[in-house]
Scaffold this motif. Structure first.
Motif, PDB file in Angstrom:
ATOM      1  N   CYS A  48      23.943 -19.484  26.622  1.00  0.00           N
ATOM      2  CA  CYS A  48      23.740 -19.896  25.231  1.00  0.00           C
ATOM      3  C   CYS A  48      22.278 -20.226  24.911  1.00  0.00           C
ATOM      4  O   CYS A  48      21.863 -20.198  23.748  1.00  0.00           O
ATOM      5  N   GLY A  49      21.521 -20.601  25.932  1.00  0.00           N
ATOM      6  CA  GLY A  49      20.121 -20.967  25.723  1.00  0.00           C
ATOM      7  C   GLY A  49      19.935 -22.348  25.126  1.00  0.00           C
ATOM      8  O   GLY A  49      18.875 -22.653  24.568  1.00  0.00           O
ATOM      9  N   VAL A  50      20.962 -23.201  25.233  1.00  0.00           N
ATOM     10  CA  VAL A  50      20.884 -24.572  24.712  1.00  0.00           C
ATOM     11  C   VAL A  50      21.568 -25.511  25.699  1.00  0.00           C
ATOM     12  O   VAL A  50      22.390 -25.089  26.509  1.00  0.00           O
ATOM     13  N   GLU A  51      21.246 -26.807  25.584  1.00  0.00           N
ATOM     14  CA  GLU A  51      21.945 -27.802  26.393  1.00  0.00           C
ATOM     15  C   GLU A  51      23.215 -28.201  25.648  1.00  0.00           C
ATOM     16  O   GLU A  51      23.192 -28.480  24.448  1.00  0.00           O
ATOM     17  N   LEU A  52      24.325 -28.249  26.387  1.00  0.00           N
ATOM     18  CA  LEU A  52      25.617 -28.508  25.755  1.00  0.00           C
ATOM     19  C   LEU A  52      26.083 -29.940  25.938  1.00  0.00           C
ATOM     20  O   LEU A  52      26.862 -30.443  25.117  1.00  0.00           O
ATOM     21  N   PHE A  53      25.636 -30.601  27.005  1.00  0.00           N
ATOM     22  CA  PHE A  53      26.077 -31.972  27.254  1.00  0.00           C
ATOM     23  C   PHE A  53      24.881 -32.840  27.634  1.00  0.00           C
ATOM     24  O   PHE A  53      24.001 -32.414  28.400  1.00  0.00           O
ATOM     25  N   ALA A  54      24.882 -34.033  27.079  1.00  0.00           N
ATOM     26  CA  ALA A  54      23.907 -35.047  27.504  1.00  0.00           C
ATOM     27  C   ALA A  54      24.548 -35.831  28.638  1.00  0.00           C
ATOM     28  O   ALA A  54      25.603 -36.448  28.454  1.00  0.00           O
ATOM     29  N   ARG A  55      23.938 -35.744  29.828  1.00  0.00           N
ATOM     30  CA  ARG A  55      24.504 -36.413  30.998  1.00  0.00           C
ATOM     31  C   ARG A  55      24.078 -37.877  31.006  1.00  0.00           C
ATOM     32  O   ARG A  55      22.928 -38.204  30.712  1.00  0.00           O
ATOM     33  N   GLY A  56      24.993 -38.762  31.325  1.00  0.00           N
ATOM     34  CA  GLY A  56      24.688 -40.188  31.419  1.00  0.00           C
ATOM     35  C   GLY A  56      25.502 -40.831  32.516  1.00  0.00           C
ATOM     36  O   GLY A  56      26.391 -40.224  33.119  1.00  0.00           O
ATOM     37  N   ALA A  57      25.206 -42.114  32.783  1.00  0.00           N
ATOM     38  CA  ALA A  57      25.882 -42.830  33.863  1.00  0.00           C
ATOM     39  C   ALA A  57      27.373 -42.980  33.592  1.00  0.00           C
ATOM     40  O   ALA A  57      28.187 -43.072  34.514  1.00  0.00           O
ATOM     41  N   ARG A  58      27.748 -43.015  32.327  1.00  0.00           N
ATOM     42  CA  ARG A  58      29.150 -43.206  31.971  1.00  0.00           C
ATOM     43  C   ARG A  58      29.871 -41.878  31.636  1.00  0.00           C
ATOM     44  O   ARG A  58      30.936 -41.894  31.039  1.00  0.00           O
ATOM     45  N   GLY A  59      29.296 -40.803  31.993  1.00  0.00           N
ATOM     46  CA  GLY A  59      29.910 -39.510  31.717  1.00  0.00           C
ATOM     47  C   GLY A  59      28.988 -38.609  30.923  1.00  0.00           C
ATOM     48  O   GLY A  59      27.763 -38.770  30.993  1.00  0.00           O
ATOM     49  N   VAL A  60      29.556 -37.699  30.183  1.00  0.00           N
ATOM     50  CA  VAL A  60      28.764 -36.744  29.415  1.00  0.00           C
ATOM     51  C   VAL A  60      29.200 -36.796  27.951  1.00  0.00           C
ATOM     52  O   VAL A  60      30.335 -37.141  27.631  1.00  0.00           O
ATOM     53  N   ARG A  61      28.252 -36.431  27.080  1.00  0.00           N
ATOM     54  CA  ARG A  61      28.543 -36.427  25.656  1.00  0.00           C
ATOM     55  C   ARG A  61      28.084 -35.091  25.078  1.00  0.00           C
ATOM     56  O   ARG A  61      26.978 -34.627  25.380  1.00  0.00           O
TER      57      ARG A  61
END
Length: 310
Positions: A48-61
């Motif tokens: 897709c050429g884009v980031e789909l999820f923001a990774r964090g300590a409590r999971g992904v968004r």
């Protein structure tokens, strides 16, 4: 980006991560390891050429790009599931279409019996029936407009023998007026009808076939009355205007007052009736099932008659 670059496996994992909120939960739900889910999401992000999820300590968004993609991914996966169900329905004969062609006298008994069996066992499949001569049906079969065509050796089929399935052999009957001098006999020699007017379709092939049979019995038939429809032929026979040859395959459907049907003794001419299966339909579940029911119906009919005008 090309549509085929969107792998349904990656989209399914993407939807699972978005719904469950973590790679770990998606991995458990889809039967993958967490690292496999991470690789799949990374592969989809590369496509897709884009980031789909923001990774964090409590999971992904999901990112805004993921929120935009999500309804499209769901729709595509739903359509794929619908397609799979439709294909399964075709395989199980829950739905679909069966396209059959047959010469007229096959439609008197053989095809209706087979279609009745088919309807009882596979009511979700819609039958489509076309009637015509062997010469008309075979090009339709070869063009893919029919799945199965009933043909016979009366006209030499221009189709490879691998596609022909013999169904039954058919003998010849003669229709006589009820008061005819030979009506009381069970079998009538063709030569005894040499002086009769013969009723035949006004078609070169039908006339040639009648002439060949009569010449084999030692005479040239007179054909002053030329009509194609069986109801017209038998109407003329009933009123004593002549005799005609009748296929026993359709004899029961042709019964009428004033006419008797008798077997022909000389030569006992026969044809073989075949089911010709289109190349495109040889793995078709409806065609395969209907072929079995044609065999079943043919076995029930036994040996039947011949036809001069298929």
């Amino acid at each position: 980006m090309r549509a085929e670059a969107l792998d349904p496996v990656l989209l399914r994992t993407f939807v699972a991560v978005a719904d469950l909120g973590s790679f770990t939960a998606a991995a458990a739900a889809e039967g993958y390891t967490q690292s496999a889910v991470s690789r799949q999401i990374a592969a989809l992000e590369d496509v897709c050429g884009v980031e789909l999820f923001a990774r964090g300590a409590r999971g992904v968004r999901p990112t805004p790009a993921a929120e935009h993609l999500l309804p499209h991914a769901r729709g595509l996966l739903d359509r794929l599931a619908d397609t799979a169900r439709a294909l399964e329905g075709l395989r199980r004969l829950d739905t679909g279409t069966l396209r059959v062609g047959a010469f007229p006298t096959a439609n008197a008994a053989l095809v209706p019996r087979a279609l009745a069996l088919f309807r009882t066992r596979h009511p979700g499949v819609r039958p489509v029936l076309r009637e015509g001569t062997t010469e008309r049906l075979l090009p339709m079969l070869e063009a893919g407009d029919l799945d199965i065509a009933l043909v016979s050796t009366h006209k030499v089929p221009s189709i490879d023998a691998d596609g022909l399935v013999p169904l039954l052999d058919d003998a010849l009957l003669v229709a006589l007026p009820a008061g005819h001098r030979l009506a009381a006999r069970e079998r009538v020699p063709l030569a005894d009808l040499a002086d009769e007017p013969w009723i035949v379709a006004d078609d070169p092939n039908a006339i040639a076939a009648l002439r060949a049979r009569c010449e084999a019995a030692g005479f040239d038939p007179r054909t002053p009355l030329r009509v194609a429809e069986w109801i017209s032929k038998l109407g003329l026979v009933a009123e004593g205007f002549g005799v005609t040859l009748v296929p026993a395959l359709a004899a029961a459907a042709m019964a009428r007052d004033g006419v008797v049907l008798r077997a022909v003794t000389s030569g006992r001419p026969r044809r073989t009736v075949y089911a010709a299966v289109g190349r495109h339909a040889r793995r078709s579940p409806p065609a395969t099932a209907f072929l079995a029911m044609l065999r079943e119906a043919a076995a029930g009919l036994g040996e039947r008659g011949d036809d001069l005008h298929l």
